[in-house]
Design an enzyme around this catalytic site. Structure first.
Site, PDB file in Angstrom:
ATOM      1  N   MET A  29       0.841  -1.201   0.000  1.00 10.46           N
ATOM      2  CA  MET A  29       0.000   0.000   0.000  1.00 10.46           C
ATOM      3  C   MET A  29       0.879   1.254   0.000  1.00 10.46           C
ATOM      4  O   MET A  29       0.415   2.351   0.322  1.00 10.46           O
ATOM      5  CB  MET A  29      -0.944  -0.010   1.195  1.00 10.46           C
ATOM      6  CG  MET A  29      -1.921  -1.196   1.127  1.00 10.46           C
ATOM      7  SD  MET A  29      -3.442  -0.954   2.011  1.00 10.46           S
ATOM      8  CE  MET A  29      -2.833  -0.872   3.677  1.00 10.46           C
ATOM      9  N   HIS A  36       9.206  -3.429   3.509  1.00 16.28           N
ATOM     10  CA  HIS A  36       8.868  -3.615   2.093  1.00 16.28           C
ATOM     11  C   HIS A  36      10.137  -3.896   1.277  1.00 16.28           C
ATOM     12  O   HIS A  36      10.139  -4.725   0.374  1.00 16.28           O
ATOM     13  CB  HIS A  36       8.213  -2.347   1.528  1.00 16.28           C
ATOM     14  CG  HIS A  36       6.915  -1.970   2.175  1.00 16.28           C
ATOM     15  ND1 HIS A  36       6.724  -0.770   2.810  1.00 16.28           N
ATOM     16  CD2 HIS A  36       5.738  -2.632   2.267  1.00 16.28           C
ATOM     17  CE1 HIS A  36       5.486  -0.687   3.252  1.00 16.28           C
ATOM     18  NE2 HIS A  36       4.864  -1.812   2.951  1.00 16.28           N
ATOM     19  N   GLU A 148       5.669 -11.614   7.245  1.00 19.95           N
ATOM     20  CA  GLU A 148       5.112 -12.264   8.448  1.00 19.95           C
ATOM     21  C   GLU A 148       4.607 -11.224   9.448  1.00 19.95           C
ATOM     22  O   GLU A 148       3.971 -11.573  10.423  1.00 19.95           O
ATOM     23  CB  GLU A 148       6.180 -13.163   9.084  1.00 19.95           C
ATOM     24  CG  GLU A 148       6.485 -14.372   8.219  1.00 19.95           C
ATOM     25  CD  GLU A 148       7.477 -15.345   8.834  1.00 19.95           C
ATOM     26  OE1 GLU A 148       8.173 -14.961   9.805  1.00 19.95           O
ATOM     27  OE2 GLU A 148       7.555 -16.477   8.322  1.00 19.95           O
ATOM     28  N   ARG A 187       2.444   2.949   9.242  1.00 20.56           N
ATOM     29  CA  ARG A 187       1.717   3.737  10.257  1.00 20.56           C
ATOM     30  C   ARG A 187       2.669   4.371  11.275  1.00 20.56           C
ATOM     31  O   ARG A 187       2.280   5.316  11.955  1.00 20.56           O
ATOM     32  CB  ARG A 187       0.675   2.880  10.962  1.00 20.56           C
ATOM     33  CG  ARG A 187      -0.512   2.530  10.075  1.00 20.56           C
ATOM     34  CD  ARG A 187      -1.614   1.832  10.851  1.00 20.56           C
ATOM     35  NE  ARG A 187      -2.789   1.609  10.021  1.00 20.56           N
ATOM     36  CZ  ARG A 187      -2.981   0.562   9.228  1.00 20.56           C
ATOM     37  NH1 ARG A 187      -2.057  -0.369   9.165  1.00 20.56           N
ATOM     38  NH2 ARG A 187      -4.080   0.452   8.503  1.00 20.56           N
TER      39      ARG A 187
HETATM   40  P1  AMP Z   1       1.445  -3.000   3.458  1.00 25.09           P
HETATM   41  O1  AMP Z   1       1.998  -1.949   2.556  1.00 25.09           O
HETATM   42  O2  AMP Z   1       1.415  -2.616   4.892  1.00 25.09           O
HETATM   43  O3  AMP Z   1       0.141  -3.573   2.945  1.00 25.09           O
HETATM   44  O4  AMP Z   1       2.481  -4.215   3.406  1.00 25.09           O
HETATM   45  C1  AMP Z   1       2.847  -4.806   2.188  1.00 25.09           C
HETATM   46  C2  AMP Z   1       3.615  -6.057   2.493  1.00 25.09           C
HETATM   47  O5  AMP Z   1       4.774  -5.749   3.250  1.00 25.09           O
HETATM   48  C3  AMP Z   1       2.793  -7.070   3.315  1.00 25.09           C
HETATM   49  O6  AMP Z   1       3.048  -8.374   2.842  1.00 25.09           O
HETATM   50  C4  AMP Z   1       3.343  -6.873   4.704  1.00 25.09           C
HETATM   51  O7  AMP Z   1       3.237  -8.005   5.531  1.00 25.09           O
HETATM   52  C5  AMP Z   1       4.806  -6.568   4.411  1.00 25.09           C
HETATM   53  N1  AMP Z   1       5.417  -5.853   5.531  1.00 25.09           N
HETATM   54  C6  AMP Z   1       4.975  -4.710   6.121  1.00 25.09           C
HETATM   55  N2  AMP Z   1       5.766  -4.389   7.165  1.00 25.09           N
HETATM   56  C7  AMP Z   1       6.730  -5.347   7.239  1.00 25.09           C
HETATM   57  C8  AMP Z   1       7.841  -5.584   8.105  1.00 25.09           C
HETATM   58  N3  AMP Z   1       8.120  -4.774   9.120  1.00 25.09           N
HETATM   59  N4  AMP Z   1       8.595  -6.674   7.873  1.00 25.09           N
HETATM   60  C9  AMP Z   1       8.319  -7.513   6.847  1.00 25.09           C
HETATM   61  N5  AMP Z   1       7.285  -7.348   6.000  1.00 25.09           N
HETATM   62  C10 AMP Z   1       6.505  -6.280   6.186  1.00 25.09           C
END
Ligand code: AMP
Length: 255
Positions: A29, A36, A148, A187
């Site tokens: 997102m 990421h 994860e 966030r």
């Molecule tokens: P998001 O942009 O929050 O929807 O996350 C996109 C992807 O990045 C999802 O698969 C999340 O689980 C992964 N992700 C977000 N934060 C972390 C983190 N701290 N460590 C590993 N993967 C992450």
């Protein structure tokens, strides 16, 4: 690096990929951070072609304020993607990805979707699974990379792929943390310095205790609002709120 905004161009991009290539896909997102980047790195290492999507998916937000306030850092994201040697970014509009609005969707009755995030965010997982299904149908990657950090989501996506015989390997990626132990999250950008200290305390409490009751007591002492602390699947899952900022985390544990 190609920046693709519409489905027609994504299809054209997909068609010109040689059939002996492998495509690694990382859906996000945006507001990219080290977490990421670790997914993008793995995708780069394991595939000949790497594609990233950036789309703040409205159907997975149960709280309209959370959707409105979701941080957006588009130019910065594009630069980071370039540095991570991403071949293409797919950044569609909502209309593009939802041509029939939300009239067609994936709904799950999986018990794993009925607890934790499923309880506190009604409809959240239907929104996530719907958008992931759409993206996998469009990109048709050989591998897709998920963190994860959202472990419950990761397991449900694995179940989705198994249920609909989708030819994509779902690759789990370990949680990336800041030096303080706080899990990287888009966030976190919204935390002021006082709230950041609380968030770091939350991460510390989660790593130093294994007993649910002790974790709850320590968080309460710090005036941190708890949505849930639960043991499932050999992990401790937690969701808390600091002002209106909701953070989740989880870690493995052994009794
Ligand atoms: P998001 O942009 O929050 O929807 O996350 C996109 C992807 O990045 C999802 O698969 C999340 O689980 C992964 N992700 C977000 N934060 C972390 C983190 N701290 N460590 C590993 N993967 C992450």
């Amino acid at each position: 690096m190609e920046i693709i905004h519409n489905i027609q161009n994504l299809k054209k991009w997909r068609q010109q990929i040689p059939s002996d290539s492998t495509i690694g896909f990382t859906p996000t997102m945006g507001c990219l951070h080290e977490g990421h980047l670790s997914l993008l790195q793995k995708s780069r290492d394991e595939n000949s072609v790497s594609i990233l999507s950036i789309f703040v998916n409205p159907t997975q937000f149960n709280d309209p304020n959370d959707y409105q306030n979701y941080p957006k850092t588009e130019q910065h994201d594009i630069q980071l993607a370039e540095d991570a040697r991403v071949d293409a970014i797919f950044m569609p509009s909502t209309n593009e990805l939802y041509p029939q609005y939300y009239n067609y969707k994936i709904t799950t009755t999986d018990p794993l979707a009925q607890c934790m995030e499923g309880t506190y965010r009604p409809g959240h997982f239907d929104g996530v699974l719907t958008v992931v299904m759409k993206l996998l149908m469009l990109v048709k990657p050989h591998r897709a990379y998920f963190g994860e950090k959202d472990y419950q989501q990761l397991k449900l996506i694995q179940n989705l792929v198994r249920s609909f015989f989708i030819d994509t390997e779902i690759v789990p990626c370990q949680i990336v943390r800041e030096p303080s132990g706080l899990a990287c999250s888009s966030r976190n950008n919204r935390l002021n310095s006082e709230n950041r200290k609380k968030a770091e305390k939350f991460a510390e409490i989660l790593t130093t205790h294994t007993c649910i009751e002790q974790i709850k007591a320590a968080l309460t002492t710090e005036n941190i609002h708890i949505d849930y602390i639960e043991k499932q699947l050999g992990r401790i899952f937690s969701a808390i709120k600091i002002d209106d900022i909701r953070l989740i985390d989880n870690r493995e544990f052994t009794e």
